[in-house]
Structures are given as C-alpha cells and as structure tokens.
Write an enzyme that holds these catalytic residues in place. Structure first.
Site, mmCIF file in Angstrom:
data_model
loop_
_atom_site.group_PDB
_atom_site.id
_atom_site.type_symbol
_atom_site.label_atom_id
_atom_site.label_comp_id
_atom_site.label_asym_id
_atom_site.label_seq_id
_atom_site.Cartn_x
_atom_site.Cartn_y
_atom_site.Cartn_z
ATOM 1 N N LYS A 167 0.808 -1.209 0.000
ATOM 2 C CA LYS A 167 0.000 0.000 0.000
ATOM 3 C C LYS A 167 0.844 1.263 0.000
ATOM 4 O O LYS A 167 0.342 2.340 -0.297
ATOM 5 C CB LYS A 167 -0.970 -0.023 1.170
ATOM 6 C CG LYS A 167 -1.972 -1.162 1.020
ATOM 7 C CD LYS A 167 -3.223 -0.938 1.812
ATOM 8 C CE LYS A 167 -4.263 -1.994 1.504
ATOM 9 N NZ LYS A 167 -3.867 -3.341 1.999
HETATM 10 C C1 LIG Z 1 -4.566 -4.373 1.634
HETATM 11 C C2 LIG Z 1 -3.820 -5.608 1.619
HETATM 12 C C3 LIG Z 1 -4.219 -6.685 0.808
HETATM 13 C C4 LIG Z 1 -5.476 -6.650 -0.020
HETATM 14 O O1 LIG Z 1 -5.389 -5.724 -1.076
HETATM 15 P P1 LIG Z 1 -6.717 -5.192 -1.794
HETATM 16 O O2 LIG Z 1 -6.251 -4.196 -2.773
HETATM 17 O O3 LIG Z 1 -7.567 -4.583 -0.706
HETATM 18 O O4 LIG Z 1 -7.380 -6.363 -2.398
HETATM 19 C C5 LIG Z 1 -3.420 -7.810 0.788
HETATM 20 N N1 LIG Z 1 -2.313 -7.897 1.552
HETATM 21 C C6 LIG Z 1 -1.913 -6.895 2.351
HETATM 22 C C7 LIG Z 1 -0.700 -7.074 3.172
HETATM 23 C C8 LIG Z 1 -2.641 -5.712 2.391
HETATM 24 O O5 LIG Z 1 -2.227 -4.730 3.174
#
Ligand SMILES: *Cc1c(COP(=O)(O)O)cnc(C)c1O
Length: 434
Positions: free
Chosen positions: A107
């Site tokens: 993210k």
């Molecule tokens: C947010 C997140 C996900 C999921 O991603 P999305 O875009 O919400 O499907 C998977 N793994 C981690 C570590 C995350 O922080």
C-alpha cells in the site's frame, strides 16, 4: 482524461476533481472514461526502462496535462522511491516483493503516490483537506506515512478496535501531528460504512473538504498498476504465459492489474487469492455477488466481506460475467492452510513469506495443479513483510524474523487513539467538532 462514477456513466470529473473528491457525489467509484493503450514500442523497450520511467509513462496516460511533466516526474521520484524486486522461487514461480516501502506493505505505492499527487493538486487551496481512511491495518499506516506532516492535509484513520495486529496498531497510532486515529468498536466493514456515510452527509461536506485515501481513490489505484509492468519487464524474454496471483481483500490491487492488462500488458490469467472471506471467488464460481460480514483471519488485511472495488471490476468488463470469469481464477484458503504454506515455503525454498503472500502462493499452486497449460510463469504478489505478522510466522516456522529498523522505531512511541462506537452519529459529531 475524464473519470466517471460506477453508479452513473454520465457523472464525470477531471483527474484532479476525482482525486480530491475520492468518491463520486452519488457514492460511486471513479473509473477512467477509457483505458488508454500503451504502444508497441513501449512494450518492446520496457526491459530497458527504469521502474520510475515505466511508472511515469503509465501515470501520464491517465493524468495527461493535468499535472505538468516535471511535476509528475517529481511526484514519481518521491513516491515510487523503492524497488519491487522479483525473487525466483522455482522454475516457474516467482515472488514480487512489494514490501520495500516505509511501512513494509504494498500500500506504500498507492498511498505515497496519492499523497504527493493530492498535495500538488491542492497547492493553491486555503482550506485544509481532511482525508478519511478506513483501514483494516496496512492502508492506514501507509497513508498516514505518506501524508505525515504534509502541509494543508489532516488525516483521520478509522480502524477496527480489536482486529488489527499490535504492530499495525502501533503504526497507526504513534505518528501524531496531522494524523488522528479513531479506534472503532466494530469491524473493518463498519469503518468503511462510517466513511461512506460521511461522504454523502450534507452537514459534513458543507463544512469540511473531505477526501478519501482508501483503495477507492483513483490516485491510489493507478500506481498499483506500475509494478505489474515492471514484473513483466523482468520475465518478458522467457515467452511464457504470465499469471499474477493477487492476495485480495478490497480488490484494489487486482483491479489495478486488470487495468494494466487492458492497457496492453500480456497477462494470461489473474488469480484472486482469498482467505475465508471468499465473496469474490464465490462470485466467480456462481455469478452471484453476496457480501457477507467479514471474518477475522491470519491474513487480516484481506478480511473484507464487501469488497469495494467489485463495482470497478464490473465496470471494466461492462458487466460481462463470462469475460470476468475468463480472466480471473478465484480460490480461497483457510488459516490452517496458510500456516502450512508458510512452513512449506520456508523448508522448500528458504523463503519467509507473510500470511497474505502465503494465500497467494496457495492459490497459484492450486491453479497450476489444475491447469492444462504448463508453459506458465506464475508471479505471487507478496503484499507485506513477514515481520509484520510475527505470531503467525513464528507458529509456522518456529523462527523469529528480524524486524526492519523502520518498524522498530514505531514500536517505541506512545500509542494515541480516540475510541468511538460504530454509530454514525458519533463519528459525525467528531468530524463536525474537529
Ligand atoms: C490491503 C492488503 C491486501 C489486499 O489488497 P486489496 O487491494 O484490498 O485487495 C493484501 N495484503 C496486504 C498485506 C494488504 O495490506
């Protein structure tokens, strides 16, 4: 380029309007009015370009002249400032490590790009912009980090009280300054609902300039497509069919991959890898989309019962279920299987994976065992660093993993959060008073 609302194709906004609003006035998600194609020469030269050059060329297709070239270069330099290395596990499985950013989760890509983009777009505003973020863990710290001490911006984080790990809570609540953390007595879905309600509440939006930094913001989504291209550049010469396994929750990461494919990236198949929160794999199986309350699992950033980017996936394929089914394979795995996968990868490949990536690994193995096509290159997106989930990883491999220095320093600061109930009225009162 214009962006339309997934609730109404006629409701459109420029890139900067879409970024600042976060969500369309009718509560829909913004989508690009068309998916721009990248040229053949771009794909021919892709393995000679740097990650930042690739990122720039993709971003520019959506942003066009709304951000001058030099400024966009600067935004990318400052936000996409860490690598996404591809680590080969075996002959045809690789891991795309997306955790080399400051908060050790994928993210960071979206959150940092969005933070720099937004602060550029509001540079002439007099009023503060308040960013509302519902987080199941990793979003919040990535966003908070991206916006930390950025002039003109306040961030309000809502996180589910008992559903984030100790380390995640530390990361969410220890920054201070322009970052306020609200500890919601409820689930992630409650947090998301509170944010959604605020965005359509006239009393609040006439009073405050709100924006969102969830995966629903278009400036979060676009940069998440960059690393799909980067990974392709590294395996391009193998001439195998490319498969991405994407550990999925709100489906933002997967949606960005699907957009990359529509831009011309030659992807054979995407895999939506889920934990027990299997609403999307169920949809692929049955064509019925049935949101459910979320269930707590070891891969908690994927504990989403009503994935918000589902509407975007429907929009991308004009609601054509059979096309969606052709492009995406779905699979879901339990916590027990997740722990076994962490163990297996450690003993077989000496690779320590986190619980989210482990679900991605299980999904690609499952796909490969069933697929007729053997000429494939499978890439698992590793979305977080394993040291963020020490308990689960320890349970699997009986070995402590070292925590990178940037996590350690957050652990030493004081946690500060404001407890609120899941009732909208309480959240509203907070917004109007602060
Ligand atoms: C947010 C997140 C996900 C999921 O991603 P999305 O875009 O919400 O499907 C998977 N793994 C981690 C570590 C995350 O922080």
């Amino acid at each position: 380029m214009n962006f339309y609302s997934t609730n109404n194709k006629n409701l459109s906004a420029s890139f900067s309007e879409a970024v600042i609003k976060g969500i369309a006035d009718d509560g829909g998600l913004f989508m690009p009015s068309f998916i721009p194609m990248l040229s053949e020469s771009f794909f021919n030269a892709i393995d000679t370009l740097t990650f930042q050059e690739i990122a720039f060329l993709i971003a520019q297709k959506f942003i066009e002249d709304e951000i001058p070239k030099n400024d966009l270069h600067k935004i990318i330099e400052e936000s996409i400032s860490f690598n996404a290395p591809l680590v080969r596990l075996s002959g045809n499985i690789s891991i795309l490590e997306l955790f080399h950013g400051p908060t050790l989760a994928f993210k960071d890509f979206g959150a940092r790009f969005m933070a720099k983009t937004l602060s550029f777009l509001i540079r002439n505003e007099n009023n503060h912009v308040t960013i509302l973020v519902a987080t199941s863990g990793d979003t919040g710290s990535a966003v908070a980090n991206g916006f930390y001490k950025v002039e003109g911006i306040n961030v309000v984080l809502l996180y589910p009280g008992n559903k984030v790990s100790e380390i995640q809570e530390m990361q969410l609540t220890t920054l201070g300054e322009n970052i306020t953390a609200l500890k919601v007595d409820g689930t992630f879905d409650d947090c998301q609902r509170l944010v959604k309600e605020a965005f359509v509440d006239r009393d609040v939006i006439s009073n405050k300039k709100l924006s969102s930094a969830n995966s629903i913001n278009i400036a979060r989504l676009i940069p998440q497509s960059f690393y799909y291209f980067k990974a392709f550049a590294e395996v391009k010469n193998e001439n195998r069919d490319l498969i991405f396994s994407v550990p999925s929750g709100n489906l933002g990461n997967l949606t960005a991959g699907l957009i990359a494919k529509q831009m011309g990236l030659p992807v054979y198949k995407f895999i939506a890898a889920s934990n027990a929160n299997d609403v999307f794999p169920k949809f692929l199986e049955t064509s019925c989309f049935e949101p459910k309350p979320s269930i707590k699992t070891f891969s908690n950033a994927m504990d989403v019962g009503n994935p918000s980017n589902f509407a975007r996936i429907i929009a991308l394929y004009n609601g054509d279920y059979s096309k969606i089914k052709n492009n995406i394979y779905g699979a879901s795995f339990s916590d027990t299987e997740t722990v076994s996968a962490i163990k297996e990868m450690y003993s077989k490949y000496h690779y320590t994976i986190d619980p989210h990536g482990a679900v991605g690994y299980l999904a690609i193995k499952n796909y490969m065992s069933l697929a007729d096509n053997k000429n494939i290159s499978g890439i698992v997106l590793e979305t977080a660093h394993p040291s963020k989930f020490p308990d689960v990883v320890y349970q699997a491999i009986n070995t402590e993993i070292e925590m990178p220095a940037r996590l350690l320093s957050a652990m030493k600061k004081e946690k500060k959060s404001i407890p609120i109930s899941k009732d909208y009225s309480e959240f509203k009162q907070f917004l109007l008073q602060n």
